[in-house]
Design a protein around this motif. Structure first.
Motif, PDB file in Angstrom:
ATOM      1  N   VAL A   1       0.839  -1.207   0.000  1.00  0.00           N
ATOM      2  CA  VAL A   1       0.000   0.000   0.000  1.00  0.00           C
ATOM      3  C   VAL A   1       0.872   1.254   0.000  1.00  0.00           C
ATOM      4  O   VAL A   1       0.590   2.219  -0.725  1.00  0.00           O
ATOM      5  CB  VAL A   1      -0.976  -0.012   1.208  1.00  0.00           C
ATOM      6  CG1 VAL A   1      -1.668   1.330   1.373  1.00  0.00           C
ATOM      7  CG2 VAL A   1      -1.995  -1.123   1.063  1.00  0.00           C
ATOM      8  N   SER A   2       1.941   1.251   0.770  1.00  0.00           N
ATOM      9  CA  SER A   2       2.853   2.393   0.823  1.00  0.00           C
ATOM     10  C   SER A   2       3.510   2.638  -0.537  1.00  0.00           C
ATOM     11  O   SER A   2       3.592   3.775  -1.002  1.00  0.00           O
ATOM     12  CB  SER A   2       3.926   2.145   1.886  1.00  0.00           C
ATOM     13  OG  SER A   2       4.832   3.195   1.926  1.00  0.00           O
TER      14      SER A   2
ATOM     15  N   ILE B   1       0.754   4.067  -2.921  1.00  0.00           N
ATOM     16  CA  ILE B   1       0.469   5.486  -2.655  1.00  0.00           C
ATOM     17  C   ILE B   1       1.639   6.363  -3.133  1.00  0.00           C
ATOM     18  O   ILE B   1       1.427   7.395  -3.767  1.00  0.00           O
ATOM     19  CB  ILE B   1       0.174   5.717  -1.153  1.00  0.00           C
ATOM     20  CG1 ILE B   1      -1.145   5.070  -0.770  1.00  0.00           C
ATOM     21  CG2 ILE B   1       0.138   7.211  -0.829  1.00  0.00           C
ATOM     22  CD1 ILE B   1      -1.404   5.032   0.730  1.00  0.00           C
TER      23      ILE B   1
END
Length: 176
Positions: A159-160, A163
């Motif tokens: 997810v990091s 993003i």
């Protein structure tokens, strides 16, 4: 494997910290409009004289002696955008001939100007090599960080990265 990656990550990052600091300071300065000649002492002479390429260096040396201009520490002539350049990032002299006119310019840079010259890889081969090695290690730092946490929290890491990629490509899209 994780312990080895951690030791690599710790010691390599601490070894390259001064170089990372140099690139951070000079990069931020560039972002805020500071350039390599900002605050530099520049002297310029324009002469009505045409020079052949092979006689430029000898003419420049004679001109510097006759006019009591300090000679740079390094006199390894190089070409840059059609001009003959001698010196170091701190003190350089260039000679440019256009038609029947010859322009001689001395540039004495301060500390920040020299840092920016290093940032732009306009310095000696040793610093260029170190910068190249730093680039490779920068990629290895990220790889070692990913490997240290790869199997612990894969979902958050993914997810990091997702993003970060959206922000990065969004910034490129809106900047171009």
């Amino acid at each position: 494997m994780t312990a080895m990656m951690r030791y690599f990550h710790i010691y390599a990052t601490t070894f390259f910290f001064p170089l990372a600091l140099l690139f951070a300071v000079s990069g931020l300065s560039l972002l805020f409009g500071v350039r390599q000649d900002t605050g530099a002492t520049i002297k310029e002479w324009v002469l009505e004289k045409s020079l052949k390429k092979e006689e430029r260096l000898d003419f420049l040396k004679d001109f510097l002696k006759e006019n009591h201009v300090a000679m740079p520490k390094k006199i390894e002539p190089r070409e840059y955008r059609g001009a003959l350049v001698i010196g170091t990032p701190l003190y350089e002299i260039n000679l440019e001939t256009k038609g029947a006119q010859t322009k001689i310019k001395t540039i004495e840079r301060g500390f920040l100007g020299a840092l920016i010259m290093l940032h732009k890889a306009k310095a000696g081969v040793v610093f260029k090599a170190l910068s190249g090695i730093f680039c490779v290690f920068l990629l290895l730092f990220y790889l070692s960080a990913f490997l240290m946490v790869a199997f612990k929290d894969t979902k958050r890491m993914f997810v990091s990265v997702l993003i970060g990629s959206v922000v990065f490509f969004g910034a490129i899209y809106w900047s171009l």
